[in-house]
Design a protein around this motif. Structure first.
Motif, PDB file in Angstrom:
ATOM      1  N   ARG A   1     -31.619 -23.136 -24.369  1.00 31.95           N
ATOM      2  CA  ARG A   1     -32.385 -24.374 -24.279  1.00 31.95           C
ATOM      3  C   ARG A   1     -33.552 -24.202 -23.322  1.00 31.95           C
ATOM      4  NH1 ARG A   1     -28.024 -29.020 -23.376  1.00 31.95           N
ATOM      5  NH2 ARG A   1     -28.174 -28.181 -21.295  1.00 31.95           N
ATOM      6  N   GLY A   2     -34.751 -24.229 -23.904  1.00 33.39           N
ATOM      7  CA  GLY A   2     -35.956 -24.085 -23.079  1.00 33.39           C
ATOM      8  C   GLY A   2     -36.643 -25.425 -22.915  1.00 33.39           C
ATOM      9  N   ALA A   3     -37.943 -25.432 -23.072  1.00 30.49           N
ATOM     10  CA  ALA A   3     -38.742 -26.633 -22.800  1.00 30.49           C
ATOM     11  C   ALA A   3     -38.493 -27.727 -23.838  1.00 30.49           C
ATOM     12  CB  ALA A   3     -40.215 -26.270 -22.792  1.00 30.49           C
TER      13      ALA A   3
ATOM     14  N   PHE B   1     -34.813 -28.606 -17.710  1.00 26.59           N
ATOM     15  CA  PHE B   1     -34.248 -28.162 -18.989  1.00 26.59           C
ATOM     16  C   PHE B   1     -32.781 -28.567 -19.132  1.00 26.59           C
ATOM     17  CE2 PHE B   1     -37.338 -24.249 -19.177  1.00 26.59           C
ATOM     18  CZ  PHE B   1     -38.422 -25.110 -19.102  1.00 26.59           C
ATOM     19  N   CYS B   2     -32.462 -29.776 -18.687  1.00 25.46           N
ATOM     20  CA  CYS B   2     -31.063 -30.212 -18.711  1.00 25.46           C
ATOM     21  C   CYS B   2     -30.621 -30.649 -20.096  1.00 25.46           C
ATOM     22  CB  CYS B   2     -30.851 -31.343 -17.711  1.00 25.46           C
ATOM     23  SG  CYS B   2     -31.738 -32.861 -18.154  1.00 25.46           S
ATOM     24  N   GLY B   3     -31.568 -31.132 -20.903  1.00 25.94           N
ATOM     25  CA  GLY B   3     -31.221 -31.534 -22.265  1.00 25.94           C
ATOM     26  C   GLY B   3     -30.788 -32.988 -22.409  1.00 25.94           C
ATOM     27  N   TYR B   4     -30.802 -33.769 -21.348  1.00 25.80           N
ATOM     28  CA  TYR B   4     -30.398 -35.180 -21.455  1.00 25.80           C
ATOM     29  C   TYR B   4     -31.301 -35.936 -22.435  1.00 25.80           C
ATOM     30  CZ  TYR B   4     -27.196 -35.005 -17.443  1.00 25.80           C
ATOM     31  OH  TYR B   4     -26.169 -34.737 -16.587  1.00 25.80           O
ATOM     32  N   CYS B   5     -32.604 -35.631 -22.401  1.00 24.72           N
ATOM     33  CA  CYS B   5     -33.540 -36.346 -23.274  1.00 24.72           C
ATOM     34  C   CYS B   5     -33.175 -36.116 -24.747  1.00 24.72           C
ATOM     35  CB  CYS B   5     -34.983 -35.926 -22.989  1.00 24.72           C
ATOM     36  SG  CYS B   5     -35.252 -34.157 -22.972  1.00 24.72           S
ATOM     37  N   GLN B   6     -32.819 -34.893 -25.071  1.00 25.11           N
ATOM     38  CA  GLN B   6     -32.424 -34.571 -26.450  1.00 25.11           C
ATOM     39  C   GLN B   6     -31.126 -35.297 -26.812  1.00 25.11           C
ATOM     40  OE1 GLN B   6     -32.376 -30.365 -27.541  1.00 25.11           O
ATOM     41  NE2 GLN B   6     -30.565 -30.690 -28.777  1.00 25.11           N
ATOM     42  N   GLU B   7     -30.189 -35.313 -25.888  1.00 24.01           N
ATOM     43  CA  GLU B   7     -28.892 -35.942 -26.145  1.00 24.01           C
ATOM     44  C   GLU B   7     -29.042 -37.433 -26.399  1.00 24.01           C
ATOM     45  OE1 GLU B   7     -25.897 -34.488 -26.385  1.00 24.01           O
ATOM     46  OE2 GLU B   7     -26.880 -32.550 -26.146  1.00 24.01           O
ATOM     47  N   VAL B   8     -29.909 -38.084 -25.648  1.00 22.81           N
ATOM     48  CA  VAL B   8     -29.975 -39.543 -25.691  1.00 22.81           C
ATOM     49  C   VAL B   8     -30.882 -40.068 -26.812  1.00 22.81           C
ATOM     50  CG1 VAL B   8     -31.954 -39.976 -24.143  1.00 22.81           C
ATOM     51  CG2 VAL B   8     -29.977 -41.495 -24.076  1.00 22.81           C
ATOM     52  N   CYS B   9     -31.750 -39.230 -27.335  1.00 25.77           N
ATOM     53  CA  CYS B   9     -32.768 -39.702 -28.283  1.00 25.77           C
ATOM     54  C   CYS B   9     -32.133 -40.198 -29.591  1.00 25.77           C
ATOM     55  CB  CYS B   9     -33.778 -38.587 -28.586  1.00 25.77           C
ATOM     56  SG  CYS B   9     -35.041 -39.140 -29.742  1.00 25.77           S
ATOM     57  N   PRO B  10     -32.314 -41.472 -29.941  1.00 25.06           N
ATOM     58  CA  PRO B  10     -31.695 -41.995 -31.167  1.00 25.06           C
ATOM     59  C   PRO B  10     -32.403 -41.518 -32.436  1.00 25.06           C
ATOM     60  CG  PRO B  10     -33.014 -43.696 -30.112  1.00 25.06           C
ATOM     61  CD  PRO B  10     -33.059 -42.507 -29.204  1.00 25.06           C
ATOM     62  N   GLU B  11     -33.627 -41.017 -32.292  1.00 28.86           N
ATOM     63  CA  GLU B  11     -34.430 -40.638 -33.456  1.00 28.86           C
ATOM     64  C   GLU B  11     -34.483 -39.127 -33.677  1.00 28.86           C
ATOM     65  OE1 GLU B  11     -35.764 -42.804 -35.520  1.00 28.86           O
ATOM     66  OE2 GLU B  11     -34.950 -44.441 -34.319  1.00 28.86           O
TER      67      GLU B  11
ATOM     68  N   LEU C   1     -34.967 -29.507 -27.109  1.00 24.79           N
ATOM     69  CA  LEU C   1     -35.206 -28.375 -26.210  1.00 24.79           C
ATOM     70  C   LEU C   1     -35.313 -27.138 -27.085  1.00 24.79           C
ATOM     71  CD1 LEU C   1     -34.134 -30.496 -24.154  1.00 24.79           C
ATOM     72  CD2 LEU C   1     -33.317 -28.569 -22.832  1.00 24.79           C
ATOM     73  N   GLN C   2     -36.485 -26.550 -27.106  1.00 22.54           N
ATOM     74  CA  GLN C   2     -36.680 -25.385 -27.954  1.00 22.54           C
ATOM     75  C   GLN C   2     -36.631 -24.122 -27.095  1.00 22.54           C
ATOM     76  OE1 GLN C   2     -39.384 -25.947 -31.166  1.00 22.54           O
ATOM     77  NE2 GLN C   2     -39.080 -28.141 -31.188  1.00 22.54           N
ATOM     78  N   GLN C   3     -37.002 -22.994 -27.676  1.00 27.45           N
ATOM     79  CA  GLN C   3     -36.729 -21.748 -26.969  1.00 27.45           C
ATOM     80  C   GLN C   3     -37.861 -21.301 -26.039  1.00 27.45           C
ATOM     81  OE1 GLN C   3     -34.640 -18.725 -29.208  1.00 27.45           O
ATOM     82  NE2 GLN C   3     -32.935 -20.065 -28.765  1.00 27.45           N
ATOM     83  N   ASP C   4     -38.859 -22.144 -25.835  1.00 30.45           N
ATOM     84  CA  ASP C   4     -39.962 -21.758 -24.946  1.00 30.45           C
ATOM     85  C   ASP C   4     -39.471 -21.748 -23.494  1.00 30.45           C
ATOM     86  OD1 ASP C   4     -42.720 -22.678 -26.772  1.00 30.45           O
ATOM     87  OD2 ASP C   4     -40.723 -23.355 -27.313  1.00 30.45           O
ATOM     88  N   TYR C   5     -39.599 -20.633 -22.856  1.00 30.68           N
ATOM     89  CA  TYR C   5     -39.235 -20.579 -21.435  1.00 30.68           C
ATOM     90  C   TYR C   5     -40.403 -20.078 -20.588  1.00 30.68           C
ATOM     91  CZ  TYR C   5     -38.732 -15.522 -22.061  1.00 30.68           C
ATOM     92  OH  TYR C   5     -38.976 -14.199 -22.338  1.00 30.68           O
ATOM     93  N   SER C   6     -41.416 -19.527 -21.265  1.00 31.44           N
ATOM     94  CA  SER C   6     -42.536 -18.950 -20.545  1.00 31.44           C
ATOM     95  C   SER C   6     -43.689 -19.952 -20.558  1.00 31.44           C
ATOM     96  CB  SER C   6     -42.929 -17.643 -21.244  1.00 31.44           C
ATOM     97  OG  SER C   6     -44.039 -17.082 -20.630  1.00 31.44           O
ATOM     98  N   LEU C   7     -43.680 -20.859 -19.606  1.00 33.60           N
ATOM     99  CA  LEU C   7     -44.694 -21.910 -19.562  1.00 33.60           C
ATOM    100  C   LEU C   7     -45.696 -21.544 -18.477  1.00 33.60           C
ATOM    101  CD1 LEU C   7     -42.235 -24.928 -19.609  1.00 33.60           C
ATOM    102  CD2 LEU C   7     -43.068 -23.613 -21.543  1.00 33.60           C
ATOM    103  N   ILE C   8     -46.937 -21.364 -18.904  1.00 31.90           N
ATOM    104  CA  ILE C   8     -47.918 -20.820 -17.970  1.00 31.90           C
ATOM    105  C   ILE C   8     -49.057 -21.801 -17.716  1.00 31.90           C
ATOM    106  CG2 ILE C   8     -49.575 -18.922 -17.629  1.00 31.90           C
ATOM    107  CD1 ILE C   8     -47.637 -17.394 -19.668  1.00 31.90           C
TER     108      ILE C   8
END
Ligand code: SF4
Ligand code: SF4
Length: 168
Positions: free
Chosen positions: A53-55, A115-125, A130-137
């Protein structure tokens, strides 16, 4: 009361620095012939496991419509308060009144996000993943605050059956 700790006397061999030097070189030499484990980042990147789980990014549905409906649940649950949503307000579409709609603005501060993933868990839509991007520059702080356009561009299209807009 202070106490003086007596230092251990060095032996004759310990006082000569050459044996220590030689044992140091032995360690260096033993690593010299081993295969190189240094990764040539950013040309080479980690092969991530499937569940990594990335960004968090916003996604569109198959008809390329923004899935987010500005309910602000993700903003509410986000522990570090990394999300900031500006709902459109009733004037955006008077026919729909105050019901939730595509956000006017949606920002995620990637410097705050954990990158906790709460936003993904709670989203009703199922609008944020959280996708696989981890290299945020970024070279400046404000470059790390991703706006709606960037989040949607990076998030892409998500294939699923939840298409609330289709029934409006
Ligand atoms: S992954 Fe966690 S920290 Fe990051 S935006 Fe979502 S809820 Fe906030
Ligand atoms: S991403 Fe999901 S939880 Fe967040 S405001 Fe949009 S619809 Fe609500």
């Amino acid at each position: 009361m202070s106490m003086i700790v007596k230092r251990k006397e060095l032996s004759f061999w310990e006082r000569l620095y050459i044996p220590a030097l030689i044992s140091g070189f032995k360690v260096t030499l033993s690593h010299f012939f081993r295969p190189n484990v240094t990764m040539q980042y950013p040309e080479e990147k980690w092969v991530l496991p499937e569940g990594y789980r990335g960004a968090p990014l916003l996604v569109k549905d198959q008809e390329e419509r923004t899935k987010c409906v500005s309910c602000q649940l993700c903003e509410f649950v986000c522990p570090p308060k990394a999300i900031r949503i500006t709902p459109p307000g009733p004037e955006a579409n008077p026919e729909c009144g105050n019901i939730e709609k595509e956000p006017e603005e949606f920002e995620i501060d990637m410097l705050r996000c954990i990158f906790c993933g709460y936003c993904q868990e709670v989203c009703p839509e199922e609008a944020i993943f959280l996708q696989q991007d981890y290299s945020l520059i970024g070279t400046q702080r404000d470059q790390m605050v991703w706006d709606k356009e960037k989040l949607l561009e990076e998030g892409g299209i998500h294939q699923d059956d939840i298409m609330k807009w289709k029934n409006k």
